[in-house]
Motif scaffolding. Structure first.
Motif, PDB file in Angstrom:
ATOM      1  N   LEU A   5       6.237 -48.346  27.776  1.00  0.00           N
ATOM      2  CA  LEU A   5       6.869 -47.053  27.989  1.00  0.00           C
ATOM      3  C   LEU A   5       8.148 -46.926  27.176  1.00  0.00           C
ATOM      4  CD1 LEU A   5       9.280 -48.101  30.043  1.00  0.00           C
ATOM      5  CD2 LEU A   5       7.445 -47.986  31.722  1.00  0.00           C
ATOM      6  N   ARG A   6       8.695 -45.704  27.188  1.00  0.00           N
ATOM      7  CA  ARG A   6       9.935 -45.434  26.454  1.00  0.00           C
ATOM      8  C   ARG A   6      11.097 -45.232  27.421  1.00  0.00           C
ATOM      9  NH1 ARG A   6       9.328 -44.423  21.109  1.00  0.00           N
ATOM     10  NH2 ARG A   6       7.194 -44.017  20.376  1.00  0.00           N
ATOM     11  N   ALA A  46       2.300 -45.235  26.969  1.00  0.00           N
ATOM     12  CA  ALA A  46       2.662 -43.908  26.479  1.00  0.00           C
ATOM     13  C   ALA A  46       1.817 -43.603  25.250  1.00  0.00           C
ATOM     14  CB  ALA A  46       4.154 -43.864  26.129  1.00  0.00           C
ATOM     15  N   PRO A  64      13.159 -47.157  29.587  1.00  0.00           N
ATOM     16  CA  PRO A  64      13.037 -47.521  31.000  1.00  0.00           C
ATOM     17  C   PRO A  64      14.330 -47.244  31.747  1.00  0.00           C
ATOM     18  CG  PRO A  64      13.338 -49.459  29.653  1.00  0.00           C
ATOM     19  CD  PRO A  64      13.141 -48.332  28.701  1.00  0.00           C
ATOM     20  N   THR A  96       2.384 -41.244  30.870  1.00  0.00           N
ATOM     21  CA  THR A  96       3.778 -41.108  30.476  1.00  0.00           C
ATOM     22  C   THR A  96       4.643 -42.039  31.329  1.00  0.00           C
ATOM     23  OG1 THR A  96       3.931 -39.181  31.925  1.00  0.00           O
ATOM     24  CG2 THR A  96       3.523 -38.765  29.586  1.00  0.00           C
ATOM     25  N   THR A  97       5.937 -42.074  31.037  1.00  0.00           N
ATOM     26  CA  THR A  97       6.800 -43.093  31.635  1.00  0.00           C
ATOM     27  C   THR A  97       6.891 -43.007  33.153  1.00  0.00           C
ATOM     28  OG1 THR A  97       8.131 -43.326  29.633  1.00  0.00           O
ATOM     29  CG2 THR A  97       9.181 -43.939  31.706  1.00  0.00           C
ATOM     30  N   THR A  98       7.171 -41.840  33.703  1.00  0.00           N
ATOM     31  CA  THR A  98       7.341 -41.726  35.152  1.00  0.00           C
ATOM     32  C   THR A  98       6.084 -42.132  35.912  1.00  0.00           C
ATOM     33  OG1 THR A  98       9.047 -40.030  34.903  1.00  0.00           O
ATOM     34  CG2 THR A  98       7.919 -40.140  37.033  1.00  0.00           C
ATOM     35  N   GLY A 100       9.299 -38.157  31.569  1.00  0.00           N
ATOM     36  CA  GLY A 100      10.018 -39.209  30.851  1.00  0.00           C
ATOM     37  C   GLY A 100      11.489 -38.884  30.804  1.00  0.00           C
ATOM     38  N   GLN A 137       3.864 -44.235  34.942  1.00  0.00           N
ATOM     39  CA  GLN A 137       3.729 -45.685  34.779  1.00  0.00           C
ATOM     40  C   GLN A 137       4.596 -46.436  35.785  1.00  0.00           C
ATOM     41  OE1 GLN A 137       3.587 -47.789  30.985  1.00  0.00           O
ATOM     42  NE2 GLN A 137       3.464 -45.821  29.949  1.00  0.00           N
TER      43      GLN A 137
END
Length: 303
Positions: free
Chosen positions: A151-152, A103, A154, A133-135, A205, A137
């Motif tokens: 990531l942020r 991220a 999870p 970004t998280t999704t 995210g 990843q």
């Protein structure tokens, strides 16, 4: 048409005999008796279709066919040795490639130190760093297009991926410098109820988005989102224009914009979780080595 199987033991015997030009010395060097050596050479000659050595009493010499084969045989054996050495290095985690998704805001926190530490101990490993970004990843981990994610927030339910927290970070209010609340040292979340918001879209995210909107809900209001932006740098830039306010991880303080004020929030216990993510059954030894560089040793990490 099928290509003939490469006779590596026969090539080895051929090269040693070509160097010694003596069956007894070549057999001793190979650690075998002379009859098996002669059989290896005959098999190779059968494959070539021509004699590779002229055999006369007390004298062994390469034929034209043998002289032609010798450089290629040496090259094949050297290539095999190099390949085996490279495979051992990669299998041990000393070389290879590691693909890391991160991220963008983590370039302001854990990423620089992690990469520096890892490269100090594994200078021959090629790192492929991808800002995501998280999704995306999570999707890339499942698709095996990255090996590690940073990531942020999870997801709580996930069977194929492992997660371990590496940082717990407080939130801050992001305000235009001219905003009345910018004069305060800290801001209560409920004081933002009448301000428009700039936020990350939930699709990129969902965990972080829900944490932020959850803070607002707990404070008694639903944020009025007037603009979405995928990266925190863009969120802060839009706040600077006066478009709205935001709630963001504390690391965004490092984004230097003259027209933006960052203020602590109350309740100060509100935090966002940064995690490292990996495939639980990933055989890549570099994954375990990077987790070690992060100081993580979860029970289900790859070995």
């Amino acid at each position: 048409m099928d290509r003939p199987e490469l006779p590596l033991p026969q090539l080895h015997a051929f090269v040693v005999l070509a160097e010694e030009l003596h069956f007894g010395r070549a057999a001793t060097r190979l650690g075998i008796a002379q009859p098996p050596l002669s059989q290896q050479i005959r098999r190779l000659e059968d494959k070539v279709g021509h004699a590779l050595f002229s055999r006369e009493p007390g004298r062994v010499a390469l034929t034209p066919a043998g002289r032609e084969l010798l450089p290629a045989a040496r090259h094949a054996l050297a290539g095999l040795a190099e390949g085996l050495a490279a495979a051992r290095e990669a299998g041990s985690g000393r070389t290879g490639r590691l693909r890391i998704g991160f991220a963008a805001s983590l370039a302001l926190t854990v990423l620089p130190g992690l990469l520096r530490t890892f490269r100090e101990h594994h200078p021959a490993v090629r790192l492929d760093i991808r800002e995501m970004t998280t999704t995306p990843q999570l999707a890339a981990l499942h698709d095996r297009t990255i090996d590690i994610g940073l990531l942020r927030e999870p997801p709580a339910t996930e069977t194929e991926l492992g997660f371990e927290t590496v940082l717990s970070e407080p939130f801050v209010a992001v305000l235009p410098s001219a905003h009345p609340l910018a004069a305060q040292r800290t801001v209560r979340v409920e004081q933002l109820a009448d301000s428009p918001f700039v936020l990350l879209p939930r699709a990129v995210g969902p965990g972080l988005h829900d944490r932020i909107t959850g803070l607002c809900t707990a404070a008694g209001f639903t944020p009025q989102v007037v603009q979405h932006a995928v990266e925190w740098q863009t969120v802060c830039a839009l706040v600077e224009t006066g478009l709205g306010v935001s709630l963001a991880p504390e690391s965004t303080r490092r984004i230097r914009l003259e027209g933006v004020a960052f203020r602590g929030i109350e309740p100060g216990t509100a935090r966002t979780r940064v995690a490292v993510a990996w495939r639980k059954k990933d055989p890549n030894p570099l994954v375990a080595r990077l987790l070690s560089a992060l100081g993580q040793d979860p029970p289900d990490r790859p070995r």
